[in-house]
Each structure stands twice: as C-alpha cells, then as structure tokens.
Write an enzyme that holds these catalytic residues in place. Structure first.
Site, mmCIF file in Angstrom:
data_model
loop_
_atom_site.group_PDB
_atom_site.id
_atom_site.type_symbol
_atom_site.label_atom_id
_atom_site.label_comp_id
_atom_site.label_asym_id
_atom_site.label_seq_id
_atom_site.Cartn_x
_atom_site.Cartn_y
_atom_site.Cartn_z
ATOM 1 C CB THR A 138 8.852 2.511 4.354
ATOM 2 O OG1 THR A 138 10.124 2.048 4.810
ATOM 3 C CG2 THR A 138 8.053 1.297 3.917
ATOM 4 C CG PHE B 275 3.395 1.983 4.355
ATOM 5 C CD1 PHE B 275 3.382 0.778 5.041
ATOM 6 C CD2 PHE B 275 4.341 2.939 4.719
ATOM 7 C CE1 PHE B 275 4.287 0.523 6.060
ATOM 8 C CE2 PHE B 275 5.250 2.695 5.735
ATOM 9 C CZ PHE B 275 5.222 1.481 6.405
#
Ligand code: PEP
Ligand code: MN
Length: 630
Positions: free
Chosen positions: A532, A534
C-alpha cells in the site's frame, strides 16, 4: 488589452514597450508568470493592436472586449485567491465571515467574536461607521468601535472586516482593519472607490441595491484601476417589487460574476432577506450556487441589538448553519476554511532524519495498530506521535485545523487499486499538500487471545479487504465464520476486549503487539506482493521539500478534441516522465473526469515549473498536489 511579452525580452525593450503604451495614455499592470510576462494595458484611447505587436519583445496582443478590463476573466483566466492573515478567499473554498451588524461595546464584540469563532467563522464582521437610512438611528461607535473590533480580532485570531464610508477615513481605518467593505449605498461613490482602491488593503464591494451586475463590475474596475488587486464582490440583495423580504437575493449573480470575473464573490443573506429565519436557507443556497463565502450577522442577544436585530442570527442558529455548510461543502467538492489552532511548527521535514521531527503529531485513520500507523512509524522512524482518527476526512480536518502537524492517508494498494476517497479529499482540500510518500508491504496475521489454538477458533474478524486478501488460507477452515469488521486493527481491539478463545482477527503484527494479543499464524495473505502506498499530507504553509523527486498533479481537460493528448504531449515534449495516470469522475458532473498524474521531477526544477505553466494552458484547474522525495 493584454500585451504578452516574449520570453527573452530584455530590460530596454520592456521599458520601451511600457513607455510607448503610457505615452498613448494606457495604465500598465505587469503580471509576471513563470513562463511569460504580460502587461495589462488599460486606457480609454483606441489603438490599433498591430502598432504594439510590431514592437521588439512583444509576442502578441489580445484585446479585452469587455468594458471592465482588470477585473475581467479575459484579463486573468485563473481564480484570484486573496490571502487575509491565515485565510485564503477564492478557489475551492467556502469562507464564513460573521459578527454583529454594529460594534456596540467592547464586551459585545468580544463575546460575539468568541462565539462565532467557536462555530467555525474565520473572519469577524462588525460595523463602526453605519450608513443608516434614518439620521436618528444608531450611527456606530466610530473609531472607538474599530479599536474594539481589532481587539476582538486579535483575541480570536480572526481577520476583521468593516465598512468605510468616507474618503477622509482611509488612513485611520487602515490601521485597524484587514478587509475594507464598500456598502451598498456607496457602490457607485466613485471618489470613495478611487481612495479605497489605493489603500493597499483587500476590499469587499457590495452590490448596489439598484445596480446591475455590469455596474458592479465597472465599480470594481475603479478599485482595480486605482491599485487594488484583492477585490471580493458581495451579492447582498437588490430592490425589486417584492416586499416580503427586505431585498431580493439575486443568486444568479454568483455564476454570472464567476464567469465574468476572476475575483471571488461572497453572499450576504442577512441584508438580502432582513428576516432571521430566512438567512440560513439562503446562505446554504448561496454556497450550493458556488459562492466563495458568506457574510452573516450574528448577535448574542438580537432583541437588544442596536441595528439589524431582526435579521441577526442567534448563536445556536449560526452554529447549526455552520454544521450544515460542513455537510454541504463535500458535495460541491469544496473545503470549508478553518482557522488554524496554531501555525504549524513543522519546519524540518521527515526523512531528513533530524531529531527535531520528534514529537510531530501525525493523524491517521483507524485504530491503533492500523497499517496507516505502521506507515507513520516507518516514515518517521519512530520520531512521530500517531493520532488516531475515525474517518479519512478527519485526517484532513485535523491537518487543516492544526490539531496535528501532519497526516497520512493510503492512496493505492497493489492488489486492490486506488483508494478513491482520498483522491477526492485531496481535491477538496486545496490548503493541503502532499509532502512525502511511504510504501509498506501488507502482511496479514492470524491473531488470537494468548493461549488460543486453531481448534478453538469459531469466528474470524477483519476488514473485508483483509478477509479477501487471505482467502486462500481461509479456504482450509470452512467451519470458521468470517465476519466483516470496519477496520483490521479494530478487529484486534475487539477480540482483546472480549477475550474469547473462539474469536480470531486478521491484522498487522503491530496491532497484535499493541493489544497484547498473540500471532498464531503469520503472513497468511494469498499474494506476498501486497503493498500500500501512503501520502504524507501537510498544510500548505509547511516549507516545500528540498530536491523533490516526484510530483502528483491533478487536472481536468478542456472540452475539445485531443484534449488529454495535448496535455500529455506537454509532459513528453518537456522530457517529464509520467509514472501514473488515472481518471476519476468529477463529483456532481456526470461523465466528466479529473486526471491524476504522477511525474518524476527533473534535477533542474525550473524545467518542471515551466512545464507546469505550459500544461496549465492545455488543461483546466491544474493543481500540483505536492512535490516530494520517495
Ligand atoms: C453591512 O454589511 O453592515 C451593511 C450595512 O450592508 P449593506 O451595505 O449591504 O446594506
Ligand atoms: Mn446590518
């Protein structure tokens, strides 16, 4: 006319062009851009544009067809954003100015200022010189009132706005006031406009109650021609045959003014309606119609007000209005301006491995132990203090209001794709920028109450994404009941609370450690390539990152064939490498899209800036969301 100067014009040529235009009676306003410089030339004499076009150093000449020049959209394509203290007016924002009709006493203005600030007002209003229809009505406290207004502004951190009524008051008022207001009765007091235009302060020009929109634009041109380039229009109702309301609020003036001028427009529903309970509906309608802000009369005890009591909101009514505006703004893709609690202290940026980063408060969405918290720990190397928030929007609000210094939000997952809500929020919050990025690998674990064995488990809780990403592992335990939970770390918090051996959760190692639970199986995710990305977000006021490597941009495309191609061609021709392109629907405008683009920033940053200037011409609403190191 707009005289576009050549990129390589030299000082002598520039001086010559200026002198030539001035000798023909033109007033010149120079606007220096990254890529080109223009002279806005305003004059009453007719001049064949070819006479200017042949001058050395002139690239081309564009006539302005409207009778108002400096205030017209033709003169400036982009919205003008006016900075007043910590507040920006214009662009994708809604600002609220509030306060009593008149400053009545030190206590009254201080009390009102604190109340309206508490509810979310960012600029304080209050009249000290009141133009009243009757000479026997309260005329205002004069300079004494200005002193109290300034005091209340300072006590609450709010810039202040008040009306100027006389050409003799300019120098005195300058000392006390942040925004000068021209009242409806003075919109065409041209001698006053000339003086106020030269005072060097932002001006809010209220529409005359019997003035057309074009007359208002011409009045603003007086301010602009006399030096003011921070003008706000104010629609405050016009006189019609209707008598139920004090005036008739002309909401259509909002889109008209926004099309014809680059300056923001504020709406005054208080003087427009004259009736308290009509103020909030019209304020909301104004915001919905695209107003850049509202100015509202609020009084702690309206029945005792010395002027305009019947239209002044009770503080509770104002509070409710502000909550409604907060709910409405996201639908319109707008940010509700907020006063920061404090100026952000973050000077030294993370990843520069500086000790002064310690103690930086960073907001994230989720429970303690969430993957977002892990991203904070990784990015700041334990130097930051994570602050948990319930929603992604809370992370943005927390950064905007200064409750935390920074925030972190997930933008995309390598398996699941973009987290669209955060892209939409980045668009809605123009006062927030990206200053960094952190990628983390998502490793899921089966987490249980200490001492639990596989055979004890009956239910397994996690965010639906967590359950989906561990589907292969879970196939081996068809007897377990899979329960969707709002948050991975939250599911661990829940099993820790319940302390039942039949409950298990799927989440990060950090969550297991934080809630003192046990990892029964680690790395149970189906695909190990699960990452992921960010974004670290900060208020605009935070210093720019030095030597950025990457930039994130967003723009809409013009409505013409090949528009996206022409935009991307600018990147290619300027040797800017694009690393991501994604489109998102524009909320409220079906089948229209914004494009999110990530690019590499070249070592020579001026090349990047000049490329952006060119891209601006090929696109609409281009915004650099942030420049950062990776
Ligand atoms: C005011 O805003 O205080 C005021 C007097 O408004 P207007 O000029 O619109 O009547
Ligand atoms: Mn009033």
């Amino acid at each position: 006319m707009i005289v576009v100067l050549k990129h390589n014009i030299n000082a002598d040529e520039k001086a010559f062009v200026r002198e030539f235009l001035e000798s023909r009676g033109f007033k010149i306003k120079e606007i220096v851009g990254e890529e080109e410089t223009i002279f806005g030339a305003v004059g009453i004499v007719g001049l064949d544009k070819r006479e200017v076009e042949v001058l050395p150093g002139v690239s081309n000449v564009i006539p302005i067809t409207k009778p108002y020049k400096l205030v017209s959209r033709e003169f400036k394509k982009d919205d003008t954003i006016i900075q007043v203290g910590p507040i920006k007016i214009g662009g994708n924002r809604v600002v609220t100015m509030a306060g009593p009709c008149s400053v009545e006493s030190r206590e009254q203005i201080l009390e009102t200022a604190h109340m309206v600030k508490e509810s979310g007002a960012v600029i304080l209003r209050g009249g000290a010189f009141k133009p009243r229809t009757s000479p026997y009505a309260f005329q205002g406290l004069g300079e004494e009132g200005l002193k109290y207004l300034k005091l209340a502004g300072e006590a609450t951190g709010m810039p202040v706005i008040t009306e100027i009524v006389s050409i003799t008051h300019g120098d005195m008022m300058k000392e006390y006031v942040d925004i000068l207001q021209i009242g409806t009765r003075n919109m065409q007091n041209f001698e006053l406009l000339k003086i106020v235009g030269g005072l060097g302060k932002p001006v809010m020009l209220k529409r005359g109650y019997a003035a057309t929109i074009e007359e208002m634009l011409m009045a603003a041109e007086y301010l602009a021609a006399h030096g003011c380039d921070e003008i706000m229009f104010c629609e405050r109702g016009i006189r019609t045959f209707e008598t139920y309301t004090r005036n008739t609020l002309d909401l259509s003036a909002i889109p008209v003014v926004k099309k014809l001028s680059h300056f923001p427009i504020i709406v005054d529903p208080s003087h427009a309606t004259g009736i308290r309970e009509k103020v909030s509906p019209m304020a909301l309608a104004a915001v919905a119609a695209g107003a850049d802000g509202i100015i509202v009369e609020v009084h702690p005890e309206p029945e005792k007000a010395l002027s305009d009591g019947p239209q002044s909101l009770y503080p509770v009514m104002f509070e409710k209005l502000m909550r409604d505006i907060q709910a409405l703004a996201p639908v319109l893709n707008k940010e509700v301006s907020r006063l920061p609690d404090k100026v952000s202290p973050v000077q030294v940026l993370p990843k520069q491995k500086d000790a002064s980063v310690k103690g930086t408060k960073v907001a994230f969405q989720g429970e303690r132990g969430a993957f977002s918290e892990k991203a904070i720990i990784r990015y700041f190397e334990n130097g930051a203090e994570p602050v948990a928030c319930t929603e992604f929007r809370d992370v943005f609000e927390s950064v905007l209001t200064g409750k935390t210094d920074l925030g972190i939000v997930p933008l995309e997952n390598s398996l699941g794709g973009s987290i669209h809500q955060n892209f939409d929020l980045l668009l809605q919050y123009p006062d927030i920028k990206i200053i960094g990025e952190q990628k983390i690998r998502i490793v899921h674990n089966l987490i249980v109450v200490p001492g639990t064995q596989l055979k004890d488990i009956k239910r397994v809780y996690s965010h639906p994404q967590g359950l989906a990403q561990c589907a292969k592992f879970l196939e081996d335990y068809p007897q377990w009941h899979k329960v969707a939970y709002y948050d991975t770390a939250g599911s661990v918090a829940m099993i820790a609370r319940e302390k039942l051996k039949e409950n298990a959760a799927i989440a990060s190692e950090e969550a297991a450690v934080f809630y003192k639970m046990e990892i029964l199986k680690n790395s149970i995710e189906t695909n190990a390539q699960n990452y992921t990305r960010f974004a670290v977000i900060a208020p605009l006021a935070v210093e720019d990152v030095k030597n950025p490597q990457k930039a994130s941009l967003v723009f809409a495309i013009l409505d013409k064939p090949g528009a996206l191609y022409h935009g991307l061609k600018v990147l290619s021709e300027n040797d800017i490498n694009m690393t991501k392109l994604e489109s998102r629907p524009i909320p409220g405008q079906p089948w229209e899209y914004m494009f999110y683009v990530d690019v590499q920033v070249p070592d020579d940053i001026t090349k990047f800036h000049s490329c952006m200037e060119k891209l601006k011409k090929e696109t609409d609403h281009l915004r650099v969301l942030g420049m950062y190191r990776v």
